[in-house]
Design an enzyme around this catalytic site. Structure first.
Site, PDB file in Angstrom:
ATOM      1  N   CYS A 180       0.808  -1.229   0.000  1.00  0.00           N
ATOM      2  CA  CYS A 180       0.000   0.000   0.000  1.00  0.00           C
ATOM      3  C   CYS A 180       0.839   1.276   0.000  1.00  0.00           C
ATOM      4  O   CYS A 180       0.307   2.360  -0.184  1.00  0.00           O
ATOM      5  CB  CYS A 180      -0.959  -0.005   1.186  1.00  0.00           C
ATOM      6  SG  CYS A 180      -2.050  -1.430   1.169  1.00  0.00           S
ATOM      7  N   HIS A 329      -3.589   7.037   2.012  1.00  0.00           N
ATOM      8  CA  HIS A 329      -3.948   5.713   1.506  1.00  0.00           C
ATOM      9  C   HIS A 329      -5.320   5.364   2.100  1.00  0.00           C
ATOM     10  O   HIS A 329      -5.562   5.524   3.295  1.00  0.00           O
ATOM     11  CB  HIS A 329      -2.889   4.695   1.935  1.00  0.00           C
ATOM     12  CG  HIS A 329      -3.331   3.288   1.767  1.00  0.00           C
ATOM     13  ND1 HIS A 329      -3.868   2.820   0.585  1.00  0.00           N
ATOM     14  CD2 HIS A 329      -3.349   2.239   2.635  1.00  0.00           C
ATOM     15  CE1 HIS A 329      -4.183   1.548   0.730  1.00  0.00           C
ATOM     16  NE2 HIS A 329      -3.890   1.170   1.967  1.00  0.00           N
ATOM     17  N   ASN A 359     -10.128  -0.654  -0.046  1.00  0.00           N
ATOM     18  CA  ASN A 359      -8.676  -0.484  -0.026  1.00  0.00           C
ATOM     19  C   ASN A 359      -8.106  -1.067  -1.319  1.00  0.00           C
ATOM     20  O   ASN A 359      -8.100  -2.284  -1.501  1.00  0.00           O
ATOM     21  CB  ASN A 359      -8.119  -1.207   1.211  1.00  0.00           C
ATOM     22  CG  ASN A 359      -6.606  -1.149   1.306  1.00  0.00           C
ATOM     23  OD1 ASN A 359      -5.923  -0.783   0.347  1.00  0.00           O
ATOM     24  ND2 ASN A 359      -6.079  -1.516   2.460  1.00  0.00           N
TER      25      ASN A 359
HETATM   26  N1  ACO Z   1     -18.445  -8.740   9.787  1.00  0.00           N
HETATM   27  C1  ACO Z   1     -18.931  -8.931  11.024  1.00  0.00           C
HETATM   28  N2  ACO Z   1     -18.140  -9.130  12.073  1.00  0.00           N
HETATM   29  C2  ACO Z   1     -16.804  -9.136  11.872  1.00  0.00           C
HETATM   30  C3  ACO Z   1     -16.242  -8.925  10.600  1.00  0.00           C
HETATM   31  C4  ACO Z   1     -17.106  -8.720   9.533  1.00  0.00           C
HETATM   32  N3  ACO Z   1     -16.665  -8.517   8.277  1.00  0.00           N
HETATM   33  N4  ACO Z   1     -14.886  -8.967  10.715  1.00  0.00           N
HETATM   34  C5  ACO Z   1     -14.622  -9.190  11.991  1.00  0.00           C
HETATM   35  N5  ACO Z   1     -15.773  -9.298  12.702  1.00  0.00           N
HETATM   36  C6  ACO Z   1     -15.951  -9.534  14.131  1.00  0.00           C
HETATM   37  C7  ACO Z   1     -14.760 -10.226  14.744  1.00  0.00           C
HETATM   38  O1  ACO Z   1     -14.879 -11.628  14.633  1.00  0.00           O
HETATM   39  C8  ACO Z   1     -14.860  -9.763  16.179  1.00  0.00           C
HETATM   40  O2  ACO Z   1     -15.842 -10.527  16.831  1.00  0.00           O
HETATM   41  P1  ACO Z   1     -15.677 -10.917  18.396  1.00  0.00           P
HETATM   42  O3  ACO Z   1     -15.655  -9.629  19.128  1.00  0.00           O
HETATM   43  O4  ACO Z   1     -16.877 -11.745  18.642  1.00  0.00           O
HETATM   44  O5  ACO Z   1     -14.380 -11.662  18.466  1.00  0.00           O
HETATM   45  C9  ACO Z   1     -15.399  -8.344  16.056  1.00  0.00           C
HETATM   46  O6  ACO Z   1     -16.038  -8.258  14.768  1.00  0.00           O
HETATM   47  C10 ACO Z   1     -14.332  -7.286  16.137  1.00  0.00           C
HETATM   48  O7  ACO Z   1     -13.271  -7.624  15.215  1.00  0.00           O
HETATM   49  P2  ACO Z   1     -11.984  -6.764  15.088  1.00  0.00           P
HETATM   50  O8  ACO Z   1     -11.024  -7.426  14.166  1.00  0.00           O
HETATM   51  O9  ACO Z   1     -11.502  -6.437  16.468  1.00  0.00           O
HETATM   52  O10 ACO Z   1     -12.591  -5.445  14.400  1.00  0.00           O
HETATM   53  P3  ACO Z   1     -11.918  -4.035  14.201  1.00  0.00           P
HETATM   54  O11 ACO Z   1     -12.762  -2.991  14.799  1.00  0.00           O
HETATM   55  O12 ACO Z   1     -10.458  -4.045  14.553  1.00  0.00           O
HETATM   56  O13 ACO Z   1     -12.013  -3.832  12.626  1.00  0.00           O
HETATM   57  C11 ACO Z   1     -10.685  -3.938  10.628  1.00  0.00           C
HETATM   58  C12 ACO Z   1     -11.332  -4.732  11.761  1.00  0.00           C
HETATM   59  C13 ACO Z   1     -11.761  -3.252   9.838  1.00  0.00           C
HETATM   60  C14 ACO Z   1      -9.931  -4.922   9.733  1.00  0.00           C
HETATM   61  C15 ACO Z   1      -9.703  -2.892  11.217  1.00  0.00           C
HETATM   62  O14 ACO Z   1      -8.896  -3.488  12.203  1.00  0.00           O
HETATM   63  C16 ACO Z   1      -8.832  -2.251  10.179  1.00  0.00           C
HETATM   64  O15 ACO Z   1      -9.284  -1.557   9.282  1.00  0.00           O
HETATM   65  N6  ACO Z   1      -7.508  -2.396  10.300  1.00  0.00           N
HETATM   66  C17 ACO Z   1      -6.569  -1.744   9.393  1.00  0.00           C
HETATM   67  C18 ACO Z   1      -6.415  -2.483   8.109  1.00  0.00           C
HETATM   68  C19 ACO Z   1      -5.491  -1.693   7.181  1.00  0.00           C
HETATM   69  O16 ACO Z   1      -5.355  -0.504   7.300  1.00  0.00           O
HETATM   70  N7  ACO Z   1      -4.803  -2.324   6.270  1.00  0.00           N
HETATM   71  C20 ACO Z   1      -3.936  -1.478   5.415  1.00  0.00           C
HETATM   72  C21 ACO Z   1      -2.886  -2.150   4.835  1.00  0.00           C
HETATM   73  S1  ACO Z   1      -3.388  -3.356   3.676  1.00  0.00           S
HETATM   74  C22 ACO Z   1      -1.983  -3.764   2.763  1.00  0.00           C
HETATM   75  O17 ACO Z   1      -0.930  -3.252   2.946  1.00  0.00           O
HETATM   76  C23 ACO Z   1      -2.091  -4.823   1.738  1.00  0.00           C
END
Ligand code: ACO
Length: 403
Positions: A180, A329, A359
């Protein structure tokens, strides 16, 4: 170019001069070795994401001592694949909902490459639009940098883009792989090629098809990504017009555990020796799907990106109040909002198109820039603070002037 030790290597330009000479192209517009050795970038200490998190001040690499050349951004373009996947579509594949995805990420839909589309084809479309805006003929392009982690061919797709654009003068073309952060690093690399002498029109393309490496059964990652291509034309100009005002770039291999797509162990049939031992070692030939610790990547982004932008601004001799647009990004709306708040940049100056495309990795910055320029939002002379971050880990920022 700076080599691994941070020193400009004269050998690259020497080779290029040799090649040009043998192709009958005059060398007069290329720098001399004497000029080259004068342009020295001193080493910089390497600091990881964790060090920066602990509040350590990033060591300031001095600005390169450069020739009288500057570079300006004169064209942009983008291309999207045909298939649109909404959050509701994804809810039919994995246990998720439109509400969860849009609240946690800001994403509502994304585009996915169809079977009759290629990364190379999208890149060519985006490049044609950028060249048209820049009023640059494909024959006048002398460097093509394809920033991608998902090329159509393992050995790189840059030269195929050169071929399909019909660049008859055979510009140098190659791939840059930095997930990214790829486009940001491509932009910096283009600037170095122009400033180090000789290169006039550089096409920087961000293109990614992460749908090829997403586990469509993993709701934690498959909801995030989309495919696309975006391109800009960077052109040599006088130093007074220079548009790359300041930059700051980093990488930290320790962070690989948070975000990766490692090579996969394929257990294929292997010929055995008489003693039963395999003739060849196992030779993995494909990559695993993307694996991510979302929470760690989120923390890393909101911590390191504002720091990096502050450093770039300082190097540019500017402050946040000089920024017309913040263009990060496009990974998660909550990351974009957190960085804007930390830098005290109001929402109306923040560019975001994440809701439509998700993304798109190395594409997100040129794609959002292209939309903002074509809609009249970003105007000639506007100052844009941009930052990339992602796998590697890699991250960095640049302060650029559009037009
Ligand atoms: N739908 C419903 N529930 C979900 C989903 C989904 N798609 N995904 C996860 N959950 C659930 C999880 O299982 C968890 O459930 P639990 O509490 O029962 O265990 C709960 O939702 C919370 O999950 P988290 O992973 O803690 O959710 P978070 O608020 O952290 O959001 C996310 C996840 C959106 C991926 C976030 O962490 C994020 O955006 N991170 C950054 C990603 C990024 O910036 N990547 C950039 C680089 S990519 C590259 O370089 C190729």
């Amino acid at each position: 170019m700076a080599n691994a030790s941070g020193l400009i290597s004269p050998s690259i330009q020497c080779i290029r001069r040799g090649n040009l000479s043998s192709r009958g192209i005059p060398l007069s517009r290329f720098c001399t070795v004497e000029n080259f050795t004068r342009r020295v970038i001193r080493c910089r200490a390497v600091m990881g994401a964790e060090d920066l998190a602990l509040g350590a001040s990033p060591l300031r690499p001095p600005h390169p001592v450069l020739s009288g050349k500057g570079c300006k951004l004169v064209g942009c373009g983008s291309a999207l694949p045909k298939i649109l996947i909404s959050n509701d579509d994804l809810a039919q594949i994995v246990d998720t909902s439109d509400e969860w995805i849009s609240v946690r990420t800001g994403i509502r839909s994304r585009r996915i490459l169809s079977e009759d589309e290629t990364l190379t084809g999208l890149s060519v479309d985006a490049s044609r639009k950028a060249l048209e805006m820049a009023q640059v003929d494909p024959n006048d392009v002398d460097l093509i940098l394809l920033c991608t982690s998902t090329p159509d061919d393992l050995f790189g797709s840059g030269p195929q883009i050169q071929k399909e654009l019909g660049c008859k003068k055979n510009p140098l073309s190659f791939d840059i792989r930095a997930a990214c952060s790829g486009f940001l690093l491509g932009l910096m690399t283009a600037g170095f090629y122009i400033r180090a002498g000789g290169f006039q029109n550089v096409l920087v393309i961000g293109a990614d098809v992460l749908s090829r490496y997403v586990d469509w059964k993993d709701r934690g990652t498959c909801i995030l990504f989309g495919d696309a291509a975006g391109a800009v034309v960077l052109q040599a100009c006088d130093s007074e017009e220079d548009a790359l005002l300041g930059f700051d770039v980093h990488s930290d291999g320790d962070g690989l555990r948070h975000l990766n797509a490692p090579i996969k162990d394929d257990h294929e049939e292997n010929a055995l020796r008489s003693n039963g031992a395999p003739v060849l070692p196992q030779s993995p030939s494909s990559y695993s799907c993307l694996q991510m610790n979302g929470k760690e990547v989120f923390r890393f982004a909101v911590r390191c990106v504002p720091q990096s932008i502050e450093v770039s601004l300082e190097r540019a001799g500017l402050t946040c109040s000089n920024i017309d647009w913040l263009l990060l990004h496009q990974a998660n709306q909550r990351i974009i909002d957190a960085v804007a708040t930390r830098l005290d940049i109001p929402p109306e100056q923040v560019i975001s198109n994440l809701s439509s495309y998700g993304n798109t990795s190395a594409v997100s910055i040129p794609l959002a820039l292209d939309e903002a320029v074509r809609s009249g939002k970003v105007k000639a002379g506007n100052i844009v603070a941009t930052a990339g971050f992602g796998a590697g880990l890699t991250w960095g920022s640049a302060i650029v002037k559009w037009g």
